[in-house]
Write a protein that holds these residues in place. Structure first.
Motif, mmCIF file in Angstrom:
data_model
loop_
_atom_site.group_PDB
_atom_site.id
_atom_site.type_symbol
_atom_site.label_atom_id
_atom_site.label_comp_id
_atom_site.label_asym_id
_atom_site.label_seq_id
_atom_site.Cartn_x
_atom_site.Cartn_y
_atom_site.Cartn_z
ATOM 1 N N ARG A 198 -8.152 -16.454 -17.293
ATOM 2 C CA ARG A 198 -6.684 -16.772 -17.183
ATOM 3 C C ARG A 198 -6.416 -17.094 -15.974
ATOM 4 N N ILE A 199 -5.145 -18.070 -15.945
ATOM 5 C CA ILE A 199 -4.858 -18.478 -14.709
ATOM 6 C C ILE A 199 -3.347 -18.213 -14.470
ATOM 7 N N ALA A 200 -2.945 -17.627 -13.272
ATOM 8 C CA ALA A 200 -1.793 -17.149 -13.154
ATOM 9 C C ALA A 200 -0.684 -18.325 -12.479
ATOM 10 N N ARG A 201 0.578 -18.295 -12.626
ATOM 11 C CA ARG A 201 1.586 -18.966 -12.126
ATOM 12 C C ARG A 201 2.224 -18.378 -10.904
ATOM 13 N N ASP A 202 2.640 -19.625 -10.168
ATOM 14 C CA ASP A 202 3.471 -18.961 -8.851
ATOM 15 C C ASP A 202 5.027 -18.997 -9.328
ATOM 16 N N SER A 203 5.540 -17.902 -9.212
ATOM 17 C CA SER A 203 6.838 -17.574 -9.749
ATOM 18 C C SER A 203 7.859 -18.358 -9.104
ATOM 19 N N SER A 204 7.569 -18.906 -7.911
ATOM 20 C CA SER A 204 8.757 -19.482 -7.220
ATOM 21 C C SER A 204 8.711 -21.044 -7.705
ATOM 22 N N ASN A 205 7.584 -21.505 -8.067
ATOM 23 C CA ASN A 205 7.595 -22.948 -8.470
ATOM 24 C C ASN A 205 7.211 -23.242 -9.737
ATOM 25 N N GLY A 206 6.529 -22.320 -10.482
ATOM 26 C CA GLY A 206 5.973 -22.635 -11.522
ATOM 27 C C GLY A 206 4.406 -23.407 -11.728
ATOM 28 N N HIS A 207 4.127 -23.611 -10.466
ATOM 29 C CA HIS A 207 2.668 -24.279 -10.650
ATOM 30 C C HIS A 207 1.593 -23.324 -10.467
ATOM 31 N N THR A 208 0.490 -23.741 -11.177
ATOM 32 C CA THR A 208 -0.459 -22.601 -11.598
ATOM 33 C C THR A 208 -1.354 -22.303 -10.005
ATOM 34 N N LEU A 209 -1.943 -20.961 -10.024
ATOM 35 C CA LEU A 209 -2.519 -20.426 -8.812
ATOM 36 C C LEU A 209 -4.044 -20.582 -9.026
ATOM 37 N N PRO A 210 -4.528 -21.282 -8.363
ATOM 38 C CA PRO A 210 -6.163 -21.262 -8.420
ATOM 39 C C PRO A 210 -6.882 -19.951 -8.287
ATOM 40 N N PRO A 211 -7.930 -19.586 -9.158
ATOM 41 C CA PRO A 211 -8.550 -18.257 -8.927
ATOM 42 C C PRO A 211 -9.135 -18.476 -7.598
ATOM 43 N N GLN A 212 -9.399 -17.034 -7.051
ATOM 44 C CA GLN A 212 -10.079 -17.105 -5.735
ATOM 45 C C GLN A 212 -10.891 -15.950 -5.684
ATOM 46 N N ALA A 213 -11.546 -15.371 -4.545
ATOM 47 C CA ALA A 213 -12.535 -14.351 -4.612
ATOM 48 C C ALA A 213 -12.445 -13.168 -5.320
ATOM 49 N N ALA A 214 -11.184 -12.775 -5.143
ATOM 50 C CA ALA A 214 -10.769 -11.457 -5.754
ATOM 51 C C ALA A 214 -11.049 -11.566 -7.202
ATOM 52 N N GLN A 215 -11.300 -12.651 -7.740
ATOM 53 C CA GLN A 215 -11.465 -12.961 -9.337
ATOM 54 C C GLN A 215 -12.749 -13.328 -9.555
ATOM 55 N N GLY A 216 -13.645 -13.064 -8.344
ATOM 56 C CA GLY A 216 -14.952 -13.496 -8.510
ATOM 57 C C GLY A 216 -15.400 -15.061 -8.465
ATOM 58 N N VAL A 217 -14.449 -15.807 -8.054
ATOM 59 C CA VAL A 217 -14.548 -17.436 -7.932
ATOM 60 C C VAL A 217 -14.444 -17.840 -6.435
ATOM 61 N N TYR A 218 -15.309 -18.714 -6.096
ATOM 62 C CA TYR A 218 -15.575 -19.151 -4.774
ATOM 63 C C TYR A 218 -15.546 -20.691 -4.627
ATOM 64 N N TRP A 219 -15.022 -21.279 -3.486
ATOM 65 C CA TRP A 219 -14.767 -22.795 -3.537
ATOM 66 C C TRP A 219 -15.605 -23.260 -2.666
ATOM 67 N N LEU A 220 -16.079 -22.835 -1.698
ATOM 68 C CA LEU A 220 -16.822 -23.147 -0.665
ATOM 69 C C LEU A 220 -18.298 -22.963 -0.793
ATOM 70 N N PRO A 221 -19.403 -23.985 -0.553
ATOM 71 C CA PRO A 221 -20.706 -23.430 -0.608
ATOM 72 C C PRO A 221 -21.186 -22.192 0.214
ATOM 73 N N ALA A 222 -20.522 -21.724 1.332
ATOM 74 C CA ALA A 222 -20.725 -20.540 1.627
ATOM 75 C C ALA A 222 -20.559 -19.448 1.052
ATOM 76 N N GLY A 223 -19.935 -19.469 -0.060
ATOM 77 C CA GLY A 223 -19.637 -18.396 -0.887
ATOM 78 C C GLY A 223 -18.155 -17.739 -0.586
ATOM 79 N N THR A 224 -17.177 -18.654 0.140
ATOM 80 C CA THR A 224 -15.906 -18.039 0.374
ATOM 81 C C THR A 224 -14.982 -18.752 -0.508
ATOM 82 N N SER A 225 -13.535 -18.297 -0.356
ATOM 83 C CA SER A 225 -12.306 -19.193 -0.782
ATOM 84 C C SER A 225 -11.820 -20.071 0.293
#
Length: 225
Positions: A198-225
């Motif tokens: 499930r993907i949340a949206r920013d209430s201020s502009n309506g754009h989606t919010l990418p998942p982050q570490a709190a959701q168990g998703v990491y973006w960097l090879p080092a295992g961080t967001s």
């Protein structure tokens, strides 16, 4: 002597009865149509999950052939490879590089996306999925949490095949995760597996919010967001 029949004339529906029937049909339709729509979207989500699973495995095979390194996102200047469409040479984007390992143009197109990639240079915004730019040319051995590090995801916008840590705006080009599957996106990860989130949206502009570490998703090879 003629006997009169006791049967009266066959009665027709009254206006009230017709209105009752129409009301019942309308109520049933209002109940069933959302159910059918959800079932159809669930089928599309399953197809999309299959696509991203295949693309993830394709990237894994590419990595094995290229010294353990992920593909580049875009292309180096003047570097050309055979177009997946079979006509001419294309700039060497990640899609063109991975195509020989999946051998299907269909897997680059989400059934819930309104555009289809034809396997040519033109229409790169027609690719339904984006590759995490943070993994470009990185060695798989540097990925600390491969099962949680995002590799690809549903995307939307006019420039869709490059996936950024945060939704990215470049002039008039939004590059963001799409929540086109029942308010969520299908993602695959650096170990090749794919799943819906499930993907949340920013209430201020309506754009989606990418998942982050709190959701168990990491973006960097080092295992961080």
């Amino acid at each position: 002597m003629h006997c009169k029949s006791n049967k009266g004339p066959k009665g027709a529906f009254t206006l009230i009865e017709l209105l009752v029937v129409i009301a019942i049909i309308s109520i049933l339709a209002s109940i069933l149509f959302p159910v059918f729509a959800k079932a159809r979207e669930n089928a599309r989500r399953a197809s999309c999950t299959s696509n991203l699973k295949q693309l993830g495995l394709g990237m894994m095979m590419y990595i094995q052939d290229y010294d353990g390194k992920f593909s580049n996102i875009g292309w180096a200047e003047n570097e050309k490879l055979a177009c997946p469409s079979g006509s001419g040479m294309c700039s060497a984007s990640w899609m063109v590089r991975v195509y020989p390992y999946v051998k299907s143009l269909q897997v680059f197109s989400c059934p819930s996306f309104d555009r289809t990639w034809a396997g040519k240079n033109q229409g790169t915004g027609d690719v339904a999925y984006g590759l995490n730019t943070n993994l470009a040319l990185k060695n798989e051995s540097t990925i600390e949490k491969p099962s949680q590090t995002i590799m690809m995801a549903d995307m939307k916008g006019t420039y869709t095949y490059a996936l950024y840590k945060n939704n990215h705006y470049d002039g008039d080009k939004w590059r963001e995760i799409a929540d086109r599957h029942l308010d969520g996106s299908v993602l695959n990860f650096a170990d090749g597996h794919a799943k819906w989130m499930r993907i949340a949206r920013d209430s201020s502009n309506g754009h989606t919010l990418p998942p982050q570490a709190a959701q168990g998703v990491y973006w960097l090879p080092a295992g961080t967001s």
